[in-house]
Enzyme design. Structure first.
Site: not given
Length: 591
Positions: A442-444
């Site tokens: 998550y968040e890339g």
């Protein structure tokens, strides 16, 4: 049940001895009161909250998970979470670094990162609820109108409300240009938001009386792709002009995900059905507001990697010290006992030292990055603030991508120390392995962080952040060139710094010829950069020992970990350099 003791001595060493945080912070605008005594007192209280309140809820919360009621479309968190959040809010922790005008304490960001590490080590799932609020606050503070700030910030900062980021959709993950959620303007200045969002952390819960969703959506006249995205404030319960909570808005959780890890965190499908929303920032400029949230979140996710690795290290070290199993290869070390402990085995020490080197190196990196956010916000002049901003932008993908990947290795090594006992739920260490899997995603993902580092921070921005960092590394090496205690570290670090710059130039030239080289090299370039970055902080740690007031055993442990890192972990740069130089031709198309 796993153990947890807040690593306050290690935090103090990194903050004050290595990074000189007190001297930096007290010279910033409004930083006169940000002394070591104040920071120490806050860390002590945060450690106590984590050890006594959060850590005991970690394993039970994982076992129980969140509950979704289909009839009411509401989420209930595990037992103990609500009481812990109440203590967190009453203690003022939700507004620790927020501006005083919104009810915050305006303390330094670097202190916020240090306390966040403690809370996340205590219970990572629980910590996601206030974490998302922090990102929402930053977006509102920078992009909201004065009325929006007055209405929404104070209740979030107080912990009375929480916030979320609603970005991802079933067909639009990292490619936000594909999102379909619509925003229809109303006659009263509000908008009707319609669409479905997935993977929304803390999308619904019972911890606070209201939840403020920051939602990406398209206006009717929006251009195609990411340039047509706007951001909207959509509260769970509508908010009156006087700030009072009113009727339920038409936004509901449609389900919660059944996950591999972080089971105490509600990851929701959120359905918006003509929900009332309000534009934040300019039309079609939602990505700017989103990246305000995203950058803060990426640094915090890096801290999650550190937090999990720290707790895994503590427990695997304790297990290795107490577990009696076989004898030392060179003869019994505990002849009065039926067997020696695991620490006599060189391979067990290798696994523990690997964890220690990565944990303590990551802590220095993350706190250094957080210190740049303070300088960026309150530096003495424009030049100082600009440099800090450029350094921070360069370090964010390393801090997120590298540290979360190292957490996979650290938690795996902790499990390995336990052997078969680590695979058993009751011993607790397997939860760290499961929880750690999400933080690289998550968040890339790591690949996205790598592409951001090489594609944007190096190529698009002409490597200005790297230039600043290499300049700092070079100055350090020059300063300590004749320091006998640092000679071996400085020689290796200086040579790698030079190689890093040369490799980057050659790679940029190859990418100019063939853009596919960027994707082929990016992840190895991230690792290569990360290992050298940690080497710099370990060298600084050894230098700091000369003036540290820590105990001799503490200092020797730092020297041992630094020597181990340089001898056994830093050589991984050779492998990644070779992979970078191999080029895209070694990645054929797979039929």
């Amino acid at each position: 049940m796993t153990l947890y003791k807040a690593p306050l001595d290690d935090q103090r060493f990194a903050l004050f001895d290595v990074l000189g945080a007190e001297a930096v912070l007290t010279k910033l605008q409004g930083g006169d009161g940000h002394t070591r005594d104040l920071l120490d007192a806050v860390l002590e209280e945060a450690g106590r909250l984590s050890e006594q309140v959060l850590a005991p809820t970690n394993a039970p919360g994982d076992e129980e998970g969140c509950h979704f009621d289909k009839a009411s479309r509401t989420v209930t968190t595990p037992k103990g979470f609500k009481e812990a959040f109440k203590q967190f809010a009453e203690g003022g922790w939700a507004g620790l670094t927020m501006a005083e005008e919104f009810g915050g304490q305006a303390l330094p960001s670097v202190l916020g990162v240090a306390t966040t590490e403690l809370f996340q080590s205590g219970n990572l799932s629980w910590s996601l609820y206030p974490l998302l609020s922090e990102g929402a606050c930053h977006a509102l503070e920078l992009h909201g109108t004065d009325d929006q700030k007055h209405t929404y910030l104070k209740p979030i900062v107080s912990g009375q409300w929480t916030g979320t980021m609603c970005l991802t959709e079933p067909q639009a993950g990292s490619d936000l240009g594909l999102l379909k959620t619509r925003a229809e303007p109303g006659a009263d200045g509000s908008y009707k938001i319609t669409g479905t969002k997935i993977f929304i952390s803390a999308g619904d819960h019972d911890l606070a009386e209201n939840i403020i969703h920051l939602v990406l959506a398209r206006l009717p006249d929006a251009p195609a792709g990411s340039r047509g995205i706007s951001m909207f404030i959509v509260p769970k319960f509508k908010v009156g002009g006087d700030g009072a909570v009113g009727e339920r808005n038409n936004v509901y959780a449609g389900a919660i995900e059944h996950k591999m890890g972080i089971r105490g965190s509600a990851t929701c499908v959120m359905n918006f059905d003509e929900a009332e929303g309000f534009l934040i920032g300019q039309p079609h400029k939602g990505l700017a507001a989103m990246f305000t949230m995203m950058n803060a979140a990426r640094l915090s996710v890096g801290v999650q990697g550190l937090a999990l690795s720290e707790r895994a290290l503590q427990n695997s070290f304790n297990y290795a010290r107490e577990r009696l199993q076989s004898r030392s290869l060179s003869g019994a070390k505990f002849p009065d006992k039926p067997a020696d402990n695991l620490l006599v085995q060189p391979d067990v020490r290798r696994m523990l030292l690997t964890q220690r080197a990565f944990v303590e190196g990551s802590r220095m990196l993350l706190l250094y990055a957080a210190l740049q956010t303070d300088i960026e916000a309150r530096g003495a002049d424009d030049a100082q603030r600009q440099k800090a901003s450029e350094l921070l932008a360069f370090l964010i993908p390393i801090a997120k991508g590298m540290v979360t990947e190292l957490a996979q290795e650290c938690t795996k090594e902790a499990l390995q120390v336990y052997g078969g006992h680590g695979f058993i739920v009751e011993n607790g260490v397997e939860q760290f392995v499961r929880d750690a899997r999400i933080i690289t995603l998550y968040e890339g993902t790591t690949g996205i962080q790598a592409a951001d580092l090489l594609g944007r921070k190096i190529l698009q921005l002409k490597g200005i952040g790297l230039q600043h960092f290499l300049g700092e590394v070079g100055a350090f090496c020059k300063q300590h060139a004749n320091d006998e205690a640092l000679k071996s570290f400085v020689g290796t670090l200086g040579a790698l710094g030079k190689e890093w710059g040369e490799l980057t130039m050659k790679l940029a030239q190859r990418i100019q010829t063939n853009p596919e080289e960027l994707g082929a090299a990016a992840t190895d370039y991230l690792y290569y950069s990360g290992y050298i970055t940690l080497a710099y902080f370990w060298a600084r740690a050894v230098a700091a020992l000369a003036h540290s007031t820590q105990q001799p055993e503490f200092k020797q442990a730092k020297r041992d970990a630094a020597a181990f890192y340089f001898a056994r972990l830093l050589p991984r740069t050779h492998m990644h350099k070779a992979a970078i130089e191999a080029g895209v031709d070694t990645l054929p198309v797979i039929a």
